[in-house]
Design an enzyme around this catalytic site. Sequence first.
Site, mmCIF file in Angstrom:
data_model
loop_
_atom_site.group_PDB
_atom_site.id
_atom_site.type_symbol
_atom_site.label_atom_id
_atom_site.label_comp_id
_atom_site.label_asym_id
_atom_site.label_seq_id
_atom_site.Cartn_x
_atom_site.Cartn_y
_atom_site.Cartn_z
ATOM 1 N N HIS A 283 -61.179 61.308 -47.591
ATOM 2 C CA HIS A 283 -61.116 59.837 -47.736
ATOM 3 C C HIS A 283 -59.648 59.468 -47.949
ATOM 4 O O HIS A 283 -58.819 59.710 -47.068
ATOM 5 C CB HIS A 283 -62.048 59.440 -48.889
ATOM 6 C CG HIS A 283 -62.326 57.983 -49.037
ATOM 7 N ND1 HIS A 283 -61.980 57.043 -48.105
ATOM 8 C CD2 HIS A 283 -62.938 57.282 -50.048
ATOM 9 C CE1 HIS A 283 -62.360 55.839 -48.525
ATOM 10 N NE2 HIS A 283 -62.937 55.960 -49.707
ATOM 11 N N HIS B 224 -62.925 59.283 -37.691
ATOM 12 C CA HIS B 224 -63.476 58.319 -38.636
ATOM 13 C C HIS B 224 -64.980 58.279 -38.476
ATOM 14 O O HIS B 224 -65.477 58.379 -37.352
ATOM 15 C CB HIS B 224 -62.883 56.922 -38.386
ATOM 16 C CG HIS B 224 -63.035 56.023 -39.549
ATOM 17 N ND1 HIS B 224 -64.166 55.278 -39.761
ATOM 18 C CD2 HIS B 224 -62.205 55.760 -40.586
ATOM 19 C CE1 HIS B 224 -64.020 54.593 -40.877
ATOM 20 N NE2 HIS B 224 -62.842 54.867 -41.400
ATOM 21 N N ASP C 212 -54.882 56.484 -42.219
ATOM 22 C CA ASP C 212 -54.079 57.408 -43.022
ATOM 23 C C ASP C 212 -52.989 58.122 -42.235
ATOM 24 O O ASP C 212 -52.130 58.761 -42.835
ATOM 25 C CB ASP C 212 -54.996 58.462 -43.664
ATOM 26 C CG ASP C 212 -55.701 57.904 -44.885
ATOM 27 O OD1 ASP C 212 -55.138 56.989 -45.504
ATOM 28 O OD2 ASP C 212 -56.801 58.365 -45.205
HETATM 29 N N1 ACO Z 1 -59.573 66.923 -36.512
HETATM 30 C C1 ACO Z 1 -60.202 67.745 -35.668
HETATM 31 N N2 ACO Z 1 -61.499 67.606 -35.319
HETATM 32 C C2 ACO Z 1 -62.172 66.601 -35.876
HETATM 33 C C3 ACO Z 1 -61.573 65.691 -36.760
HETATM 34 C C4 ACO Z 1 -60.214 65.883 -37.080
HETATM 35 N N3 ACO Z 1 -59.582 65.076 -37.910
HETATM 36 N N4 ACO Z 1 -62.481 64.795 -37.162
HETATM 37 C C5 ACO Z 1 -63.621 65.113 -36.543
HETATM 38 N N5 ACO Z 1 -63.441 66.214 -35.775
HETATM 39 C C6 ACO Z 1 -64.437 66.877 -34.926
HETATM 40 C C7 ACO Z 1 -65.323 67.760 -35.810
HETATM 41 O O1 ACO Z 1 -64.802 69.053 -35.945
HETATM 42 C C8 ACO Z 1 -66.632 67.719 -35.043
HETATM 43 O O2 ACO Z 1 -66.524 68.590 -33.948
HETATM 44 P P1 ACO Z 1 -67.815 69.406 -33.412
HETATM 45 O O3 ACO Z 1 -68.714 68.342 -32.856
HETATM 46 O O4 ACO Z 1 -67.245 70.300 -32.385
HETATM 47 O O5 ACO Z 1 -68.377 70.114 -34.589
HETATM 48 C C9 ACO Z 1 -66.688 66.290 -34.520
HETATM 49 O O6 ACO Z 1 -65.315 65.875 -34.401
HETATM 50 C C10 ACO Z 1 -67.404 65.350 -35.442
HETATM 51 O O7 ACO Z 1 -66.847 65.505 -36.738
HETATM 52 P P2 ACO Z 1 -67.500 65.046 -38.097
HETATM 53 O O8 ACO Z 1 -66.727 65.627 -39.235
HETATM 54 O O9 ACO Z 1 -68.967 65.297 -38.091
HETATM 55 O O10 ACO Z 1 -67.268 63.510 -37.973
HETATM 56 P P3 ACO Z 1 -67.465 62.477 -39.117
HETATM 57 O O11 ACO Z 1 -67.680 61.203 -38.454
HETATM 58 O O12 ACO Z 1 -68.448 62.886 -40.129
HETATM 59 O O13 ACO Z 1 -66.031 62.589 -39.835
HETATM 60 C C11 ACO Z 1 -64.127 62.283 -41.052
HETATM 61 C C12 ACO Z 1 -65.252 61.601 -40.268
HETATM 62 C C13 ACO Z 1 -64.692 62.950 -42.320
HETATM 63 C C14 ACO Z 1 -63.137 61.210 -41.483
HETATM 64 C C15 ACO Z 1 -63.444 63.341 -40.151
HETATM 65 O O14 ACO Z 1 -63.003 62.756 -38.951
HETATM 66 C C16 ACO Z 1 -62.301 64.035 -40.859
HETATM 67 O O15 ACO Z 1 -62.525 64.966 -41.643
HETATM 68 N N6 ACO Z 1 -61.028 63.578 -40.621
HETATM 69 C C17 ACO Z 1 -59.878 64.139 -41.289
HETATM 70 C C18 ACO Z 1 -59.723 63.530 -42.679
HETATM 71 C C19 ACO Z 1 -59.237 62.089 -42.630
HETATM 72 O O16 ACO Z 1 -58.319 61.747 -41.905
HETATM 73 N N7 ACO Z 1 -59.845 61.254 -43.501
HETATM 74 C C20 ACO Z 1 -59.492 59.842 -43.628
HETATM 75 C C21 ACO Z 1 -60.582 58.988 -43.030
HETATM 76 S S1 ACO Z 1 -60.126 57.285 -43.098
HETATM 77 C C22 ACO Z 1 -60.340 56.876 -44.694
HETATM 78 O O17 ACO Z 1 -61.157 57.399 -45.395
HETATM 79 C C23 ACO Z 1 -59.448 55.851 -45.239
#
Ligand code: ACO
Length: 384
Positions: free
Chosen positions: A226, A265, A319
Amino acid sequence: MPETNDKPEFSRGLEGVIAAETKIGYVDGQAGRLVYRGYEISELAGKSNYEEVSYLLVNGHLPNEKEYRDYDRKLKELRTLKPDTYSLIKEIGKSAHPMSTLRTVVSYIGAKDSRTVEPNLDEQHDLGIELIAKMPTIVGAINRVYRGEEIVKPDHDLTYSDFFFHQAMGRKPSDVESKMLDTALILHADHGMNASTFACMLTISTLSDMYSAVTSAISALKGPLHGGANERALALIEKVGSPENADKVIGKMIENKEKIMGFGHRVYKVYDPRAKILKEYAHEVTSMNGKEELFHTANKIEEVMISKLGNKGIFPNVDFYSGMLYSSIGFSREVFTPIFAVGRISGWVARSLEYVRENRLFRPKALYSGTKELLKYVPINERD
Ligand code: ACO
């Protein structure tokens, strides 16, 4: 007895589940739009200021001149911290991450406020406004102490974001810095039922007090999935070091299934509209400060990420560029997430007040997947 689910509808992490009704704002994840009370975020970021946006979120309409003056005066009156709060910030000093200090300080101020015992709705509102007012003073002081610098005497003539800048940096911002920080606070002010807002609403739904609710929100915001992502995003950009390295470093991380901080996201499956605005500021400020290489590296990382993962809906989120921006104007990395909290405080308060007025205790269920067979208790000395 375990909970049972006759008709299980299971959504891990409550994804897609609607659990509250709101008039405060919405996120259109497919179109890449963020709207506060009917106003597009780019419109507010360009034309408004944080005080006005805070009023809008909490009260439902843009203030007229008198309402603005009264709200502004109230925020200024309530900014001050008591000496014991400064003592606590100094005592914690550098021994904790600023987000932990922030959580502790908010909880401490709440513990000293008798209105937190069993607040009625008016008191919850007053506590919320007090928190909005105090947040820049608290985070400003945390920044000073964390950097081993003297706490700055409050200058009550300054606007919300200039006051915050002054409290944190010990000098007044330039016009560009002022506009940039104010815009960043507006962009962070509200964002649907994200984890920290949900934590805030969950706590207030027990009829706990606003200070406890915001303490929960800060705890949730601290996590790297987050608010904590901005610190790590900047660390990554610095690790990559130059645009030429982006393909190799990011490619390898993707191969290793590592998450790239500042991308992806839960709601946006296109470019986060907040990131678009912050990217422009990041470009401007890094050019002014001679740190353009940092911006070009980030831009290249973005290109690589979009080419490799854009088809999965992975784009920069708020972010990715915010850390670079804060660092360029002199904030320590550990204070990036507390800055997020200074912006988000208005959304936390507005949504918690909206929810508690029509309160329903949050109480989801878990789908039980343990044994259904009842086990016989075996005394410890008879177990294998
Ligand atoms: N880098 C690489 N791959 C990613 C990323 C990333 N940042 N985010 C998602 N993916 C990939 C996952 O590995 C997954 O791949 P798969 O289908 O091969 O397994 C797919 O995309 C879906 O990912 P999820 O984690 O299930 O997507 P979700 O919608 O739940 O995730 C989240 C959202 C938690 C923000 C995720 O994108 C993440 O961890 N990002 C990095 C952390 C981040 O930047 N957080 C800030 C968010 S904005 C905020 O809170 C203000």
